[in-house]
Design a protein around this motif. Structure first.
Motif: not given
Ligand code: SF4
Length: 332
Positions: A275-280, A235-248, A201-209
């Motif tokens: 993922n580069l996210i548009q600020f609302n 290293p743990v995340l790299e073994k998963t199906a998808g490591f996403m990084v959210e960047y607002l 299951i994909r995990l998205a890290l809200s990084l933003h900076s």
């Protein structure tokens, strides 16, 4: 009264496995109304709690395919779920995991509410069931479920895990792992446990900076869950199906050349999808969005550095249903 999501209770109340299967298919997979499903197993009537949420309001976007549902819990608490009908035909649902949120991210309307309580697994699953019913009436099938609404899912770990197990369980919703995703502000030990238990299951890290001082200003959690600590879990995340990084992307805050360099450096050596996210904007917002051109340039530089990068346009901006706008208010 037992919850309809408890398999043991269902089996105890209906010993006929064939009829129980008919009920489960009708209720969870086809999302038919409870009365219709009960025709198959009348002995369940009055013995199960079929729904813990009530739809208080429905807001349909006039601009895109988003629908925001304002939902009332049994104790009167209000949460929100957002249906996204994407132009390609895909249908996704963004569900909440908490009432309010303790993380208090500077750009988020939910954070302003503070933490009220965790949602139960049944309350999370009810959001899925209600959305499935609405979509079925339109002849659509719910394809993806993302836990990215109100709350920090990994602060409600036990109920989240139970919810995900039920969503992927063939006897219940039967959603495949690659149609599920959760998003977190970054709690390293919980991220590691999640990745171990749900590696597909994909995990998205809200990084933003990727600059510690900037991230701390945007996300108070970053003071204790530092970038250095987050890196240890890579290293743990790299073994998963998808490591996403959210960047607002926030104008003048995290969109400069030093921010770009820090991001590339921080994610160096990973297969992170950015993922580069548009600020609302929302009432009281202290930030401004970055122009489309500047976001595209930022994205181009990340791709050049070797990262898969997408520019995400949030749906539902006009109904306060886009990223960071959910605040559980009726009458928006
Ligand atoms: S962005 Fe997510 S984690 Fe941060 S305050 Fe909002 S709901 Fe909580």
């Amino acid at each position: 009264m037992h919850s309809v999501y408890e398999m043991q209770s269902l089996e105890a109340l209906c010993r006929d496995s064939y009829r129980l299967k008919l009920f489960r298919n009708a209720f969870f997979k086809k999302a038919l109304p409870p009365e219709e499903c009960l025709e198959k197993v009348p002995e369940l009537a009055g013995k199960l709690n079929f729904q813990s949420l009530e739809i208080l309001e429905r807001h349909d976007s006039q601009r895109d395919g988003a629908t925001k549902l304002v939902l009332k819990c049994a104790d009167g608490a209000r949460i929100e779920a957002v249906i996204l009908r994407i132009a390609s035909g895909r249908t996704s649902l963004c569900i909440s995991s908490q009432v309010g949120c303790a993380a208090n991210c500077a750009f988020c309307a939910t954070g302003k509410l503070g933490f009220i309580r965790n949602l139960t697994a049944a309350e999370m699953l009810d959001q899925v069931l209600l959305a499935k019913r609405l979509l079925r009436e339109e002849g659509r099938i719910l394809r993806n479920v993302v836990v990215m609404g109100m709350g920090e899912p990994l602060r409600n770990e036990e109920n989240l895990f139970q919810c995900l197990e039920t969503l992927r369980d063939k006897r219940f919703f039967n959603l495949s792992d690659n149609h599920l995703m959760i998003s977190t502000v970054g709690i390293p030990d919980a991220m590691a446990r999640f990745a171990e238990r749900f590696p597909s299951i994909r995990l998205a890290l809200s990084l933003h900076s990727a600059r510690q001082e900037v991230r701390e200003k945007l996300m108070p959690v970053a003071k204790s869950k530092t970038l250095e600590k987050l890196k240890e879990v890579f290293p743990v995340l790299e073994k998963t199906a998808g490591f996403m990084v959210e960047y607002l992307m926030l104008k003048g805050v995290n969109d400069g050349p030093e921010d770009l360099a820090a991001l590339i450096d921080f994610l160096h050596g990973t297969k992170a999808h950015i993922n580069l996210i548009q600020f609302n904007a929302h009432p009281g917002a202290q930030f401004e969005p970055v122009s489309k051109e500047a976001r595209e340039e930022f994205g181009k530089a990340l791709r050049k550095a070797g990262f898969k990068t997408t520019l995400r346009y949030s749906l539902g901006d006009d109904i306060a249903a886009a990223c960071g706008q959910l605040a559980g208010k009726a009458g928006i």
